[in-house]
Motif scaffolding. Structure first.
Motif, PDB file in Angstrom:
ATOM      1  N   ASP A 227       0.833  -1.213   0.000  1.00  0.00           N
ATOM      2  CA  ASP A 227       0.000   0.000   0.000  1.00  0.00           C
ATOM      3  C   ASP A 227       0.863   1.257   0.000  1.00  0.00           C
ATOM      4  OD1 ASP A 227       0.923  -0.525   2.565  1.00  0.00           O
ATOM      5  OD2 ASP A 227      -0.940   0.016   3.573  1.00  0.00           O
ATOM      6  N   LEU A 252      -3.273  -1.445  -4.281  1.00  0.00           N
ATOM      7  CA  LEU A 252      -4.706  -1.149  -4.285  1.00  0.00           C
ATOM      8  C   LEU A 252      -5.517  -2.365  -3.849  1.00  0.00           C
ATOM      9  CD1 LEU A 252      -5.111   1.019  -7.516  1.00  0.00           C
ATOM     10  CD2 LEU A 252      -5.479   1.750  -5.145  1.00  0.00           C
ATOM     11  N   ARG A 254      -4.680  -4.613  -1.645  1.00  0.00           N
ATOM     12  CA  ARG A 254      -4.630  -4.693  -0.185  1.00  0.00           C
ATOM     13  C   ARG A 254      -5.502  -3.601   0.445  1.00  0.00           C
ATOM     14  NH1 ARG A 254      -0.850  -8.071   2.017  1.00  0.00           N
ATOM     15  NH2 ARG A 254      -1.109  -7.032   4.025  1.00  0.00           N
ATOM     16  N   ILE A 255      -5.461  -2.407  -0.130  1.00  0.00           N
ATOM     17  CA  ILE A 255      -6.265  -1.313   0.413  1.00  0.00           C
ATOM     18  C   ILE A 255      -7.752  -1.644   0.307  1.00  0.00           C
ATOM     19  CG2 ILE A 255      -6.950   1.090   0.030  1.00  0.00           C
ATOM     20  CD1 ILE A 255      -4.019   1.603  -0.870  1.00  0.00           C
ATOM     21  N   ARG A 256      -8.173  -2.150  -0.853  1.00  0.00           N
ATOM     22  CA  ARG A 256      -9.596  -2.473  -1.044  1.00  0.00           C
ATOM     23  C   ARG A 256     -10.047  -3.592  -0.109  1.00  0.00           C
ATOM     24  NH1 ARG A 256      -8.876  -2.486  -7.616  1.00  0.00           N
ATOM     25  NH2 ARG A 256      -8.898  -0.217  -7.926  1.00  0.00           N
ATOM     26  N   MET A 260      -4.468  -2.462   5.098  1.00  0.00           N
ATOM     27  CA  MET A 260      -3.528  -1.360   4.866  1.00  0.00           C
ATOM     28  C   MET A 260      -2.969  -0.870   6.191  1.00  0.00           C
ATOM     29  SD  MET A 260      -6.380   1.533   3.993  1.00  0.00           S
ATOM     30  CE  MET A 260      -7.752   0.370   3.963  1.00  0.00           C
ATOM     31  N   LEU A 264      -2.648   4.942   6.440  1.00  0.00           N
ATOM     32  CA  LEU A 264      -3.382   5.071   5.185  1.00  0.00           C
ATOM     33  C   LEU A 264      -4.886   5.014   5.427  1.00  0.00           C
ATOM     34  CD1 LEU A 264      -0.557   4.579   3.841  1.00  0.00           C
ATOM     35  CD2 LEU A 264      -1.826   3.474   2.000  1.00  0.00           C
ATOM     36  N   ALA A 265      -5.305   4.130   6.308  1.00  0.00           N
ATOM     37  CA  ALA A 265      -6.735   4.059   6.636  1.00  0.00           C
ATOM     38  C   ALA A 265      -7.219   5.395   7.199  1.00  0.00           C
ATOM     39  CB  ALA A 265      -6.983   2.932   7.643  1.00  0.00           C
ATOM     40  N   PHE A 268      -7.507   7.970   4.357  1.00  0.00           N
ATOM     41  CA  PHE A 268      -8.751   7.764   3.608  1.00  0.00           C
ATOM     42  C   PHE A 268      -9.932   8.367   4.380  1.00  0.00           C
ATOM     43  CE2 PHE A 268      -6.641   4.637   0.892  1.00  0.00           C
ATOM     44  CZ  PHE A 268      -7.334   4.789  -0.301  1.00  0.00           C
ATOM     45  N   PRO A 275     -11.991   3.355   1.094  1.00  0.00           N
ATOM     46  CA  PRO A 275     -10.889   2.468   0.698  1.00  0.00           C
ATOM     47  C   PRO A 275     -11.353   1.219  -0.029  1.00  0.00           C
ATOM     48  CG  PRO A 275     -11.184   2.458   3.093  1.00  0.00           C
ATOM     49  CD  PRO A 275     -12.040   3.547   2.554  1.00  0.00           C
ATOM     50  N   ALA A 278     -11.006   2.054  -3.566  1.00  0.00           N
ATOM     51  CA  ALA A 278      -9.813   2.871  -3.806  1.00  0.00           C
ATOM     52  C   ALA A 278      -9.323   2.745  -5.246  1.00  0.00           C
ATOM     53  CB  ALA A 278      -8.702   2.445  -2.846  1.00  0.00           C
ATOM     54  N   LEU A 283      -5.224   7.962  -4.527  1.00  0.00           N
ATOM     55  CA  LEU A 283      -3.834   8.036  -4.093  1.00  0.00           C
ATOM     56  C   LEU A 283      -3.177   9.341  -4.545  1.00  0.00           C
ATOM     57  CD1 LEU A 283      -2.619   4.382  -4.824  1.00  0.00           C
ATOM     58  CD2 LEU A 283      -3.616   5.303  -2.727  1.00  0.00           C
TER      59      LEU A 283
END
Length: 567
Positions: A227, A252, A254-256, A260, A264-265, A268, A275, A278, A283
């Motif tokens: 991420d 992306l 991992r974020i979705r 993360m 990062l969370a 968002f 996310p 995402a 980003l």
């Protein structure tokens, strides 16, 4: 605003058929083929270009393994943008998981300048964590000849990891890992700084496994940093070649999935983005600017601490602080941009090939953004300056594809000796320090150099489209499909070009044009941001497909980039 020349990309029917036959969605097949793809591209880690193809990466991994086993103090020296911040976070997280005693230091752009300077080495020697035995640069260092020499004179060794273009001489470091250094055969020359250090961490893990320090397939799961790699890669606007697209796609994914980093969370959340949906736009335009704002307005260490924080509550506090700094940055940028436009309007832009402007109260951390706005407004190379120490100005520039900005500054430095105290950069962006007394003469010489190297008196922007979008694709499903793809530098998101009838139009918040359009019996909502001039009844529009969700319901929406009366 200069009106663009609207072009349509060449289609490639053979590539389109091949991609469709391989299972690609027909629209994606057409878009990918127009961007030169023969296949959908690798998406799994197994397809990543192997680390050992990156020159000196194994040497750097071995040196770091030596340092860890010897219990040496490591210090990461980061750049003060989002790429540098994410690269620093990847290095610190991975090194700590592999047993390293590591901390970080990030230069203050207003005090110590860019990269590993002798002044930064002095700070390193007095670091609260203790004087380091080994410095590791991330996203900088390839030009730090004096800084590396100062570090070695102080008894500190240096490993350089960078992606910027090297000069004629290289620093005397233990190892230099940079895909753009002479002799490096790494196929992807577009790795961001965060991508380079990610590869170094892969090499370090391999070295520790080979020595039996880690089990044969053990050690940290470095894919957990994907991420961060995705964020830094997109935010640095490097070309999204196949290898970078793989890295961004993995991040992306991992974020979705909600896997993360806490920072990062939190970013968002403060940006109001979901996310689970995402994309690269999030980003590049939501998270990246909030990290960058810390380096522009205050201290980038705040952004790095946010990316290193594992406690969700504390991460949210740091993200909220970054969001507040970003609001301040936007306000300062708006004021400076308006002052620049007013100043240039008063001058009537007598120099047609370039823009060069400064005001006494401008903020050094924001001049690059102002230069970018001026470049877009007038479509010509632009430089914006702010007062520096004493009788000097600090400048930042942005250019257009036809003009290599660093080459222009190099030519001016030869034609006007002594005016430019230092400069650096690349084709599309550069920075410099200028004697204030030389500003007027420099402006003229800069304009002349732009004309010479650009081989023309003025420039015309181009808006490249993917032609008409079939009416059956004007749907929420298509908008969602396109949003899920990896678009960015070198792989631009699709723009479509079609004729519409304007059924109704009105202003939103006195600065956006809200439109209700008709095409082939379909009625569509559209919006043209930052445009207030009414449109004629029949138009040809260049637009992006977007999904507008309101009150739990989703509908397709067109984001207008350009519109004009049909011929």
């Amino acid at each position: 605003m200069v009106r663009p020349l609207i072009l349509t990309r060449d289609t490639d029917p053979a590539r389109t058929r091949a991609l469709t036959a391989a299972g690609a969605h027909p629209l994606l097949a057409r878009l990918w083929a127009a961007r030169g793809l023969d296949q959908a591209g690798p998406t799994e880690w197994a397809a990543l270009i192997p680390p050992n193809r990156l020159s000196h990466v194994d040497q750097a991994g071995a040196l770091l393994a030596d340092a860890i086993q010897a219990g040496q103090r490591l210090l990461i020296v980061a750049d003060y943008d989002c790429d540098g911040a994410t690269a620093c976070a990847v290095a610190v997280r991975a090194l700590r998981e592999m047993g390293g005693q590591v901390d970080f230091l990030v230069p203050n752009r207003f005090e110590t300048g860019y990269g590993l300077s002798p002044a930064v080495v002095e700070l390193a020697c007095r670091h609260p964590a203790g004087k380091p035995d080994l410095l590791v640069t991330v996203d900088n260092g390839i030009a730090s000849i004096e800084g590396v020499a100062a570090a070695r004179a102080a008894g500190i060794e240096v490993i350089v990891t960078d992606h910027h273009l090297p000069g004629p001489a290289l620093p005397d470091a233990l190892a230099i890992v940079n895909p753009n250094q002479t002799g490096c055969g790494f196929p992807s020359k577009h790795l961001a700084g965060v991508g380079v250090i990610f590869y170094v961490m892969l090499a370090l893990r391999a070295a520790l496994r080979a020595r039996g320090v880690l089990p044969p397939k053990g050690g940290p799961k470095l894919e957990a940093c994907a991420d961060l790699v995705a964020l830094g890669t997109v935010a640095d606007v490097v070309r999204l070649d196949a290898n970078n697209r793989l890295l961004v796609g993995q991040g992306l994914r991992r974020i979705r999935q909600g896997r993360m980093q806490a920072g990062l969370a939190a970013l968002f959340e403060v940006a109001g983005r979901d996310p689970a949906r995402a994309n690269t736009n999030d980003l590049g335009f939501a998270l990246g600017p909030r990290i960058n704002a810390a380096g522009r307005m205050a201290d980038m260490s705040l952004g790095i601490h946010c990316l290193l924080e594992d406690d969700a509550a504390r991460a949210l506090e740091l993200a909220q602080a970054l969001d507040e700094i970003n609001r301040e940055r936007r306000a300062r940028e708006t004021v400076m941009r308006d002052e620049a436009l007013a100043h240039l309007d008063a001058q009537a832009l007598t120099r047609a090939a370039s823009v060069c402007v400064w005001q006494p109260g401008w903020h050094q951390g924001v001049i690059g953004l102002v230069a970018s706005r001026l470049k877009e407004t007038y479509w010509r190379p632009a430089l914006a300056f702010a007062p520096d120490d004493g009788d000097t100005l600090r400048g930042s520039g942005r250019s257009i594809p036809e003009v290599h900005l660093r080459d222009v500054l190099d030519l001016v430095s030869k034609r006007l000796p002594g005016a430019i105290l230092q400069f650096g950069g690349h084709a599309m962006a550069a920075g410099l320090t200028l004697r204030a007394a030389a500003f007027d003469e420099f402006s003229q010489q800069f304009d002349d150099a732009v004309r010479v190297l650009g081989a023309r008196e003025s420039f015309e922007p181009r808006l490249e489209t993917d032609g008409s979008l079939e009416p059956d694709y004007l749907t929420v499903e298509t908008a969602t499909l396109l949003a899920e793809q990896i678009w960015g530098a070198g792989f631009p998101p699709p723009l479509f070009r079609d004729r519409f009838r304007v059924l109704h139009q009105r202003l939103l918040k006195d600065k956006h044009l809200k439109l209700f359009l008709e095409r082939d019996g379909l009625r569509l909502d559209a919006v043209w941001f930052n445009h207030t001039e009414p449109l004629p009844e029949d138009i040809e529009a260049v637009y992006r497909l977007d999904c507008n969700t309101w009150g739990g319901r989703s509908s397709v929406q067109l984001l207008i980039e350009d519109a004009r009366a049909t011929p």
